[in-house]
Design a protein around this motif. Structure first.
Motif, short mmCIF file in Angstrom:
data_model
loop_
_atom_site.label_atom_id
_atom_site.label_comp_id
_atom_site.label_asym_id
_atom_site.label_seq_id
_atom_site.Cartn_x
_atom_site.Cartn_y
_atom_site.Cartn_z
N ASN A 56 -12.31 1.56 6.96
CA ASN A 56 -11.30 0.82 6.23
C ASN A 56 -11.54 0.98 4.74
OD1 ASN A 56 -9.14 -1.56 6.78
ND2 ASN A 56 -10.24 -2.01 4.89
N LYS A 72 -10.16 -0.51 1.00
CA LYS A 72 -9.35 -1.46 0.24
C LYS A 72 -9.44 -1.07 -1.22
CE LYS A 72 -8.63 -6.41 -0.54
NZ LYS A 72 -9.18 -7.77 -0.32
N SER A 129 0.83 -1.21 0.00
CA SER A 129 0.00 0.00 0.00
C SER A 129 0.86 1.26 0.00
CB SER A 129 -0.93 0.02 1.22
OG SER A 129 -1.78 -1.11 1.23
N GLU A 167 -4.56 -0.75 0.87
CA GLU A 167 -5.54 -0.90 1.94
C GLU A 167 -5.05 -0.19 3.20
OE1 GLU A 167 -8.40 -4.29 3.99
OE2 GLU A 167 -6.55 -4.93 3.00
N TYR A 172 -6.71 -1.64 -3.96
CA TYR A 172 -5.45 -2.03 -4.61
C TYR A 172 -5.56 -1.79 -6.12
CZ TYR A 172 -3.60 -4.19 -0.38
OH TYR A 172 -3.11 -4.39 0.87
#
Length: 389
Positions: free
Chosen positions: A250, A252, A199, A220, A254
């Motif tokens: 959170n 995420k 990340s 993330e 990618y």
């Protein structure tokens, strides 16, 4: 109830052989889950967090049992049992779910030495282009410019010297966490960030006098945002823009994955699609899923403990395909994954420590489905059982 009794009772349940009295014992036992004959090993994660997540699933399935939805109950119990087995790996009781069809030599070809899990490592790039390898740097002050930057074990902290100083929005720092790494960051406003493997986060070194606190994420991260009513916090990533005032969530996102997932734990956030006017507000336990370059944002209810399990030191796989699991393994263990199978449709569930060696994780996954692995150095080959040589 000791370890052997506990496992035997779950095995009996998955075979459909439990009496009404035994089922009631399972319903009640989650309240006092313990393994009397073996103390908890902290390297497997935070005991209470793991147990809470596991038994939330168990409560759901026992509640469903009264509805007569046998198929759903059986499926959910399977994955709850798989999660329990993941916790019990320290005692070689993985055979709870199903016996091995092959001898142990077919579990996985081990490399010459174990592939160890990730650790605290990252690279910090300052606005002038200079870089600091944080894992090779001693604790203490590592930079002293418009802000004071210090390192403390696996964490880097920004501390503004004078909030009245005019801040240049172009003074951007970047924290990059490679595969096989993780790191924590405290921004100058007090916001705390946990970065997962593979990340990158770009951010102003200070937010003084800026209208918005804008940062950019690829990968993330989990955020605990310091509340500033007059200065919204904005996280930009490929596929979504998340705006908050003060909350925990959170993201995420990618680059190599087609979906961006934003999960809210507390407070509220607004998720926007960069290429459209589509905007949705999230509430705790909700997740927004956006398909990159296609929009079509969807909301769903999730268990936040599962989503941030990586932050707390363990993996939770819940009804996931091997294609969904392998990117997580690839990033944390810094291996290259390839496939020699195309028809595996098994779904996997379990709770596993991120402190375990890769070979241990692979060995456990082979017991949960018709899958096999082969290690060649840091190349991991995934294949169906009948293709394993």
């Amino acid at each position: 109830m000791n370890r052997e009794d506990f496992i035997a009772l779950y095995k009996k349940y998955t075979q459909g052989l439990c009496s009404a009295e035994e089922k009631q014992r399972l319903r009640e036992y989650w309240q006092e889950f313990r393994l009397d004959d073996k103390p908890w090993d902290e390297k497997f994660g935070i005991e209470n967090d793991i147990k809470e997540s596991i038994f939330e699933r168990i409560k759901e399935t026992t509640a469903l049992s009264s509805s007569g939805n046998t198929r759903t109950v059986k499926k959910l119990w399977y994955y709850a049992a798989a999660a329990i087995v993941g916790v019990l790996l320290i005692g070689s009781y993985i055979h709870l779910l199903k016996p091995m069809k092959q001898s142990t030599r077919h579990i996985a070809k081990a490399s010459e030495s174990p592939i160890v899990p990730g650790k605290n490592k990252a690279t910090l790039t300052l606005a002038d282009g200079s870089t600091i390898q944080l894992d090779d740097t001693q604790n203490g002050t590592i930079a002293n410019e418009e802000v004071l930057i210090t390192k403390d074990e696996g964490r880097v902290v920004y501390k503004a010297k004078d909030q009245k100083t005019k801040q240049d929005a172009n003074i951007i720092n970047t924290l990059h966490v490679p595969k096989g790494g993780e790191y924590q960051l405290e921004l100058a406003d007090g916001t705390k960030v946990w970065l997962n493997a593979g990340s990158t986060l770009s951010f102003p070194s200070s937010f003084a006098n800026l209208k918005e606190r804008v940062i950019t994420l690829a990968g993330e991260a989990y955020f605990e945002v310091a509340k500033r009513t007059q200065q919204p916090f904005v996280v930009r990533s490929e596929g979504s823009i998340v705006q908050v005032l003060g909350t925990s969530f959170n993201i995420k996102a990618y680059p190599e994955e087609s979906l961006v997932q934003t999960t809210l734990l507390s407070g509220s956030v607004v998720v926007k699609e960069p290429t459209s006017a589509n905007t949705k507000q999230l509430y705790p336990n909700q997740q927004a899923v956006v398909q990159k370059n296609r929009g079509n944002m969807q909301l769903r209810t999730v268990n936040p403990a599962d989503i941030i399990s990586w932050k707390n030191g363990y993996f939770i796989f819940d009804n996931q395909s091997i294609q969904q699991i392998m990117p997580v393994i690839e990033r944390w263990y810094d291996v290259e994954v390839s496939y020699q199978q195309t028809d595996n449709t098994d779904r996997y569930g379990g709770t596993f420590s991120r402190n375990a060696n890769l070979q241990d994780i692979l060995r456990d996954l082979t017991t949960l489905g018709n899958i096999r692995f082969k290690l060649q150095g840091r190349k991991l080959i995934v294949m169906d059982n009948n293709e394993y040589k």
